[in-house]
Design an enzyme around this catalytic site. Structure first.
Site, PDB file in Angstrom:
ATOM      1  CG  HIS A   1      -2.826   1.441   1.365  1.00 56.07           C
ATOM      2  ND1 HIS A   1      -4.055   2.036   1.612  1.00 56.07           N
ATOM      3  CD2 HIS A   1      -2.026   2.418   0.878  1.00 56.07           C
ATOM      4  CE1 HIS A   1      -3.984   3.322   1.281  1.00 56.07           C
ATOM      5  NE2 HIS A   1      -2.762   3.581   0.847  1.00 56.07           N
TER       6      HIS A   1
ATOM      7  CG  ASP B   1      -1.376   8.318   3.558  1.00 51.90           C
ATOM      8  OD1 ASP B   1      -0.148   8.146   3.587  1.00 51.90           O
ATOM      9  OD2 ASP B   1      -2.060   8.241   2.526  1.00 51.90           O
TER      10      ASP B   1
ATOM     11  CG  HIS C   1      -3.587   7.335  -0.651  1.00 48.95           C
ATOM     12  ND1 HIS C   1      -2.323   7.845  -0.510  1.00 48.95           N
ATOM     13  CD2 HIS C   1      -3.937   7.507  -1.944  1.00 48.95           C
ATOM     14  CE1 HIS C   1      -1.896   8.298  -1.686  1.00 48.95           C
ATOM     15  NE2 HIS C   1      -2.863   8.113  -2.577  1.00 48.95           N
TER      16      HIS C   1
END
Lengths: 563, 443
Positions: free
Chosen positions: B110, B149, B151
């Site tokens: 991220h 993942d 996300h």
């Protein structure tokens, strides 16, 4: 006075140490019956002196190494409870096995029950094959030994002819393959080893020596004789440990250096960092299988002073020992002969050396001198390579915590400690090449026996405490259980761990009563919050304790002449 | 020499956490440690375990504009986590290993190009740092990152959004239902890197079947067409049916299967917070699949066929998604010039939220069209936390494969920017990221 005895493959050495001085040393050729060699050494050490004031006897022996030589597959059956994970069929177990139901997870929870019908058919399967020694190994049995232990009881009750051993009592190491293999090898050598210990005890009684008697372990720690009976595997490879601690005892207690021990047929290379030998914490190989025995990290080469010099397809080769060297009047030209020829040894020359070299010279068309130089270079190159391997192993030791990586790279040692006949000249050449310092300790030829006599009794314990499950487990054989008190803080956990450790130390006669706290140190301590659904459900503590390894005593410089 | 070995760095950072009860805490890899050690993994002939090392600050600057500087955004743990990826990257390029698994924390996917703080438990992007390191050191060009993942890998997307030589593919739970709220199909890469960013937003409740189908029917053909020199897998494990922060239904077996078929060169652990029920098993399955070993017995104690079964409606939704991508990928790609449009400049405004640190960042990106290279990239960014504190920065990035003209132009822009900056103090910090010459400046 301390007595140290090291039974090696070729020689059995003994020393008597008093007031930090070697007052007598003995070197004899090892007999086929090791007990006889031990008796002879003891007799010589105590001749005209008696057993007065002997306060400690430590024995290091190759017995287990000999017993396991060539045993690729011990005649032992394995009952394995793998649970979820790797397919056991792709893993290296040293004996035939049968897979059973029943599983424990990493927290010690039973996640699958035993099917005793399966146990019965597995036992019968092995009995039909004439196998009566069985290992029971369950993944995570150190976290919860109940499945292994229940199967053990079940078999003992119904099949009294079977010798059954659960893996949790060999070791608590987090590695079930090593535990299973270690248990199989243990079962295989146990009876013969116990007979040997019995005879040794009788010998000790015969000499009326009343002091504690220990067996040296592969990590240089010692086990009281009666405890050692249960853990025969622990004494494997104790010879190199004896030598390494001997190197320490005869130099300085905080030395940093490379230990080079060149024997008749093998060469061992180890590292000593600030007085502590580098350990293979997780274990070592026995006949190609990994076992959970904590040992010194050593690189070994099948090369030594007795290695024979031959040639193959016009190339010079250093081969296995073929017999007595020319310098001793024998017929095999050995590496030691080469050193003698090149005047790099204090041994006196023998006409046979020149003759043997001329013979090779005729065959491969090189001068005797060139041959000798080439062999010496080959030998040194192979040792050099192993030293490099040792350094890399040290530098690449996996690390799981930030501080281990930050504290980072130390510089490589630049001192070489030479033990054994040819080590001095080889060490000097290596040292010159790399501009290192060379140390040839006094008594280098009996350093192994000195190491055995002076190696401190040590112990390392890793404890894992899970307050949510209410259990603790350790790396030590059979040492796990349930918690009776709630441990809320790391301090409470440390106190608890220390109590278990002290208990084990007392049982194994490792520390003097009342002096525990001087000797015991906490190596690491960690607390983990167990958080589920944003709530703390308990804690897991990991604590490592040890009695610092080292020496009981350092040898005093300026020792008296050896009798 | 040992071409068949799988490299492993296991770095659980037992002495690092975001906070004592945060999902990204010391306990996270504890049970994974137990499982892989108890199985004897480090002893296996097919595994080679490596010791982690620290990444250098230059390795971070090659990817990020850390505000104000690298040391303000990274702890030792971050440098070790990134360094672990670099170490296995080196081992791979030196042919010591056939592939590798960086099982380290903290995670990174991220973390975007500009870093004002921690988002989604990440400060610095381990995969991006690895990509730029490998391209710089070993001259690689085309690299693919497949993010599995749960996300959206928004940091990785942001960093390579204008890079035509890095293909970023992310499959994840639909951003309308989970952090970070992005990762939709229309985010396809900048005009110079069109269709080099592929998002596959999956509906909550997607099971093994859907997970593997989008891999086989969308990702695999895209990868084959791109023909990367290296594949990196952002191996997050929170699609697992027991993950507490997500709503998917994927098993360790499906993760193993995907790894077996994808054959990544390096897998890098990302998220996954079912630390007991998923991680010990999923990590093991991925590692075994990398090493081409039998993972069929890596079955979670909680596993049932029903736990990983997806509803009929989800299957139909995924059918549509696959059709959408198959159509989109078979269409003709417009020229770069056309994509940049009349002004020959691409501009985008973005607002980014840092969930961990509670920071709101507003930024404007500008990419200039160049027919010969990916073009110069500029960003201006202002961050404010809950109490209104924060920095305004300006950054210029010269791509690794920049043409000489853009390189020269970049330095002129840089000099002008810092001159103006000294006079007008528009921004607190100015950054130059010259990837071509590996030169990183800050004023």
């Amino acid at each position: 006075m301390y007595i140290g005895i090291d039974v090696g493959g070729t020689y059995t050495d003994g020393v008597l140490i008093d007031d930090s001085k070697v007052i007598r040393s003995v070197k004899i050729e090892t007999e086929d019956n090791l007990s006889i060699s031990i008796q002879q050494v003891l007799a010589k050490l105590l001749l005209n002196r008696g057993n007065k004031n002997i306060s400690r006897v430590v024995l290091s022996t190759t017995l287990i190494t000999n017993m396991l030589a060539g045993v690729k597959k011990p005649p032992v059956g394995m009952l394995l409870l793998p649970g979820p994970g790797i397919n056991p069929q792709s893993q290296d177990f040293c004996s035939d096995y049968i897979l059973l139901k029943g599983a424990v997870d990493y927290r010690g929870r039973v996640i699958e029950e035993i099917d005793f019908g399966e146990v019965d058919s597995a036992v019968r399967h092995f009995l039909d094959k004439g196998i009566t020694s069985l290992v029971v190994a369950c993944k995570f049995s150190q976290r919860n030994p109940s499945l292994e232990n229940r199967i053990e009881h079940y078999i003992k009750e119904r099949y009294p002819q079977v010798d059954v051993a659960p893996s949790n009592r060999t070791s608590g190491l987090l590695n079930w393959i090593r535990r299973a293999n270690g248990t199989a090898f243990t079962l295989f050598v146990k009876n013969d080893y116990n007979q040997f210990v019995q005879r040794f005890e009788e010998t000790i009684t015969e000499y009326d020596i009343g002091c504690p008697v220990y067996i040296l372990k592969a990590d240089g720690a010692t086990l009281p004789l009666e405890i050692a009976r249960q853990y025969p595997l622990e004494s494997i490879f104790s010879g190199p440990a004896a030598s390494t601690f001997g190197a320490l005892a005869t130099t300085q207690q905080d030395i940093t250096g490379i230990m080079l021990d060149i024997g008749g047929t093998t060469t061992d290379i180890g590292l000593i960092l600030n007085g502590i030998p580098l350990m293979a914490e997780r274990g070592i190989y026995v006949n190609g299988y990994l076992v959970p025995v904590r040992a010194l990290a050593l690189s070994s080469l099948a090369l030594g002073g007795d290695s024979a010099i031959t040639h193959k397809n016009g190339q010079l080769v250093i081969a296995q020992r073929k017999g007595k060297g020319c310098y001793l009047g024998g017929n095999s030209i050995t590496f030691t002969d080469i050193l003698v020829y090149l005047e790099k040894s204090k041994l006196s020359s023998h006409p046979k050396i020149e003759l043997a070299l001329q013979e090779i010279s005729k065959n491969i068309g090189k001068t005797a001198e060139n041959i000798a130089e080439e062999i010496l270079n080959q030998f040194i190159a192979r040792i050099d390579e192993k030293i490099e391997e040792m350094f890399l192993r040290w530098e690449e030791e996996p690390a799981y915590r930030i501080f281990q990586i930050i504290s980072g790279q130390e510089t490589r040692p630049q001192t070489i400690i030479c033990l054994g006949g040819p080590a001095q000249s080889i060490g000097s050449i290596l040292a010159q090449k790399r501009s290192w310092e060379v140390i040839v300790p006094q008594h280098a030829e009996i350093a192994n026996a000195i190491g055995a006599a002076l190696a401190k009794t040590t112990l390392k314990m890793d404890v894992l405490i899970d307050t949510e499950q209410g259990r603790y487990s350790t790396n030590l054989p059979g040492l796990s259980g349930t918690l009776s008190a709630r441990l809320l803080s790391l301090d409470e956990a440390k106190t608890f761990a220390l109590e278990i450790f002290k208990g084990k130390c007392a049982e194994w006669k490792l520390v003097t009563a009342g002096k525990e706290l001087e000797d015991i140190e906490i190596v690491y301590e960690e607390g983990f919050n167990i958080v589920r659904n944003w709530q703390t459900k308990g804690k897991i503590f990991q604590i490592g304790l040890q009695i610092k390894p080292g020496l009981v005593n350092l040898l005093n410089e300026g020792t008296d002449a050896i009798e | 020499m040992q071409l068949n070995k799988t490299g492993l760095i296991f770095f659980p950072a037992f002495d690092w956490s975001i906070s004592p009860t945060h999902p990204e805490r010391e306990e996270r890899l504890l049970y994974t440690r137990d499982q892989i050690f108890e199985e004897g993994i480090p002893d296996s002939s097919y595994i080679r375990e490596y010791k982690p090392r620290l990444a250098a600050k230059e390795d971070i600057r090659r990817v990020h504009f850390c505000v104000p500087d690298v040391e303000d955004q990274t702890t030792e743990a971050h440098l070790i986590s990134a360094g672990s990826a670099l170490k296995l990257g080196d081992a791979l390029m030196k042919n010591e290993i056939a592939n590798g698994f960086v099982m380290a924390r903290p995670p990174g996917h991220h973390a975007m190009r500009v870093v004002h703080g921690n988002r989604g438990f990440c400060n610095t992007n381990n995969e991006a740092i690895l990509v730029e390191y490998l391209r710089r050191k070993y001259g690689l060009k085309r690299i693919a990152i497949v993010d599995t993942d749960v996300h959206h890998g928004d940091g990785t997307q942001d960093i390579f959004y204008h890079d035509p030589d890095v293909l970023c593919i992310s499959l994840h739970q639909d951003g309308r239902t989970i952090f970070p709220g992005t990762g939709f199909v229309h985010e396809t890469g900048g005009p110079g890197a069109y269709l080099k960013n592929i998002n596959i937003p999956l509906p909550p409740g997607t099971g093994d079947e859907g997970f593997l189908r989008v891999w086989r029917e969308i990702i695999k053909p895209v990868l084959n067409k791109f023909d990367p020199q290296l594949i990196i897998n952002s191996a997050g494990q929170d699609n697992h049916f027991t993950d507490p922060l997500a709503s998917m239904r994927v098993s360790a077996q499906a993760y193993g299967k995907l790894t077996e078929e994808l054959q990544p060169d390096i897998a890098v652990l990302e998220g996954g917070y079912a630390i007991e029920t998923a991680l010990p098993y999923v990590n093991l399955a991925i590692l075994l699949a990398l090493a081409k070993q039998d993972y069929s017995k890596v079955i979670e104690p909680q596993f049932t066929p029903a736990a990983v079964k997806q509803d009929e409606g989800i299957t139909l939704y995924i059918d549509d998604l696959i059709r959408y991508w198959q159509d989109a990928l078979s269409e003709d790609v417009p020229s770069k010039e056309d994509l940049f449009g009349e002004g020959k400049v691409y501009q985008r405004k973005k607002s980014i939220y840092y969930d961990t640190d509670g920071i709101r960042e507003n930024q404007q990106e500008t990419v200039q069209y160049c027919p010969n290279c990916p073009g110069l990239y500029q960003v201006s960014s202002t961050a404010r936390d809950q109490v209104g504190q924060g920095n305004s920065i300006w950054g210029l990035s010269i791509p690794l494969f920049a043409c000489d003209k853009c390189l020269e132009k970049g330095y002129k822009m840089w000099e002008q920017a810092i001159k103006e900056g000294k006079e007008q103090k528009t921004f607190a910090y100015y950054y130059l990221q010259d990837k071509k010459n590996d030169n990183y400046l800050k004023e």
